[in-house]
Write an enzyme that holds these catalytic residues in place. Structure first.
Site, mmCIF file in Angstrom:
data_model
loop_
_atom_site.group_PDB
_atom_site.id
_atom_site.type_symbol
_atom_site.label_atom_id
_atom_site.label_comp_id
_atom_site.label_asym_id
_atom_site.label_seq_id
_atom_site.Cartn_x
_atom_site.Cartn_y
_atom_site.Cartn_z
ATOM 1 N N TYR A 1 19.829 31.011 -18.798
ATOM 2 C CA TYR A 1 20.602 30.290 -19.820
ATOM 3 C C TYR A 1 21.487 29.215 -19.200
ATOM 4 O O TYR A 1 21.433 28.042 -19.577
ATOM 5 C CB TYR A 1 21.453 31.252 -20.650
ATOM 6 C CG TYR A 1 22.462 30.505 -21.481
ATOM 7 C CD1 TYR A 1 22.068 29.815 -22.627
ATOM 8 C CD2 TYR A 1 23.808 30.417 -21.095
ATOM 9 C CE1 TYR A 1 22.972 29.074 -23.369
ATOM 10 C CE2 TYR A 1 24.721 29.682 -21.834
ATOM 11 C CZ TYR A 1 24.292 29.021 -22.976
ATOM 12 O OH TYR A 1 25.184 28.275 -23.696
ATOM 13 N N ASP B 1 20.663 31.537 -25.718
ATOM 14 C CA ASP B 1 21.688 32.570 -25.841
ATOM 15 C C ASP B 1 21.515 33.265 -27.190
ATOM 16 O O ASP B 1 20.506 33.077 -27.880
ATOM 17 C CB ASP B 1 23.085 31.959 -25.702
ATOM 18 C CG ASP B 1 23.419 30.972 -26.816
ATOM 19 O OD1 ASP B 1 22.538 30.699 -27.671
ATOM 20 O OD2 ASP B 1 24.560 30.491 -26.848
ATOM 21 N N GLU C 1 29.983 26.707 -19.319
ATOM 22 C CA GLU C 1 28.974 27.682 -19.707
ATOM 23 C C GLU C 1 29.266 29.063 -19.126
ATOM 24 O O GLU C 1 29.028 30.089 -19.780
ATOM 25 C CB GLU C 1 27.577 27.213 -19.286
ATOM 26 C CG GLU C 1 27.071 25.992 -20.039
ATOM 27 C CD GLU C 1 26.957 26.211 -21.542
ATOM 28 O OE1 GLU C 1 26.951 27.378 -21.986
ATOM 29 O OE2 GLU C 1 26.870 25.217 -22.286
#
Length: 378
Positions: free
Chosen positions: A128, A146, A45
């Site tokens: 996020y 996102d 990520e």
């Protein structure tokens, strides 16, 4: 003010089932999805921020090979760490990861914490990334919002909130929390990511193959092109440089290490100096004059270059590179010296071309090296 959510629980359940069924059949085969190990989720990520999936895959595989555990990341040599990240840009991301890894080793016995507040306390982990780790690795019902997710939900509910504004995230957080699967939050979040990446794309979305088209208000009202609402990004500020590829009689090139703070910290480049736009334009005109003599080039550039004993000077070309908030324009000059010259700065080294892979180069430097290699092959 955004609209209220009016879906019934039955509609929410049906929406979740349709999305998750599609995901099980169509989910992308990605290396970080081989397990729900929180470390793998975290690394992927962070890499995927500002970077496309196809670019990240080889970087992810190499990173996991070099630093297979949180402890390995915490103890990594910085040069090797930056080398692993070379080309991805935004190097503060990997520095923050190492800082967080050290904190995990110190405070959480080397294991990623499983409470959302602890995950969010780690350096470089925002809502996020925290939501992605929490939902995928620990099945916490936390959104991972996102750009893809905001695009899907802005069309799903015809939300006119400007997604470029930080405060808008709270709006989408409320909508996603209210409609997400509580039993499979990780798959739900990843399904939204895949949907935004492959079907609900910024332009020409494939609405006819979308598994949730029956719930989409923008599809019903034929207003897909109006969403998401996003103000235009500010133009990157232009900065102008001359970079000097200085080569001595042995064939080695002078590299310079950038300061330990600021943009591209601790990375290596050819020596660069910022110049005014007026001087840059003047130098560029010289570059465009193909019949100009080397002597004239040296004379015109003496404002920038104070190195003695130059026997040859050539203008190799121009390199540009866009960062998130600035654009570099670099005029690349090559100098050859008479005799050897000792560097007088501790942050400089003479390095041969075949040794370049040992040094961490930012993207602008990589472009300059390609320009150099091209000139050597001509």
């Amino acid at each position: 003010m955004s609209k209220e959510i009016t879906w019934t629980q039955e509609k929410k359940t049906s929406f979740q089932e349709d999305l998750l069924t599609w995901y099980r059949l169509e989910k992308r085969d990605l290396p970080w999805r081989e397990s729900t190990d929180p470390y793998r989720v975290w690394v992927s990520e962070i890499m995927l921020q500002q970077t496309q999936v196809v670019t990240v895959i080889p970087y992810f595989n190499r990173f996991m090979e070099w630093f297979p555990t949180i402890e390995a990341l915490a103890n990594a040599n910085e040069d090797k760490l930056l080398k692993a990240w070379e080309g991805l840009g935004y190097y503060s991301r990997v520095r923050n990861m190492q800082h967080a890894a050290k904190e995990i080793v110190k405070t959480f016995d080397g294991k990623m914490p499983n409470k959302i507040e602890d995950i969010l306390s780690l350096k470089g982990v925002g809502p996020y990334t925290g939501g992605a780790i929490g939902s995928i690795a620990f099945s916490l019902p936390e959104p991972a919002i996102d750009g893809n997710v905001m695009r899907v939900y802005s069309r799903l509910f015809c939300l006119a909130d400007d997604i470029a504004l930080p405060k808008t995230r709270k709006v989408f957080d409320r909508y996603v929390r209210d409609t997400m699967s509580q039993s499979e939050p990780g798959d739900f979040n990843q399904a939204l990511m895949d949907l935004g990446a492959t079907i609900c794309t910024p332009t020409k979305p494939s609405c006819e193959t979308c598994p949730i088209q029956a719930y989409c208000e923008a599809k019903k009202t034929n207003t897909i092109s109006k969403y998401p609402v996003k103000k235009k990004k500010e133009k990157a500020k232009p900065l102008y440089y001359v970079a000097d590829i200085l080569q001595n009689d042995t064939g080695a090139f002078l590299l310079e290490k950038r300061p330990s703070d600021g943009l591209l910290a601790d990375m290596w480049t050819f020596p660069m100096r910022e110049v005014t736009k007026k001087d840059y334009d003047r130098f560029s005109q010289i570059y465009d004059s193909h019949d100009v003599s080397t002597g004239m080039v040296a004379e015109q550039l003496n404002l920038y270059d104070e190195v003695e004993n130059i026997k040859d000077k050539n203008l190799l070309g121009i390199v540009t590179h866009i960062f998130s908030h600035r654009k570099w324009h670099i005029l690349v000059v090559q100098d050859k010296l008479n005799g050897l010259k000792d560097t007088h700065l501790t942050n400089q080294k003479w390095v041969y071309l075949d040794e370049f892979p040992q040094y961490v180069f930012p993207k602008p430097q990589q472009k300059m090296v390609e320009l150099l290699k091209k000139s050597m092959n001509n």
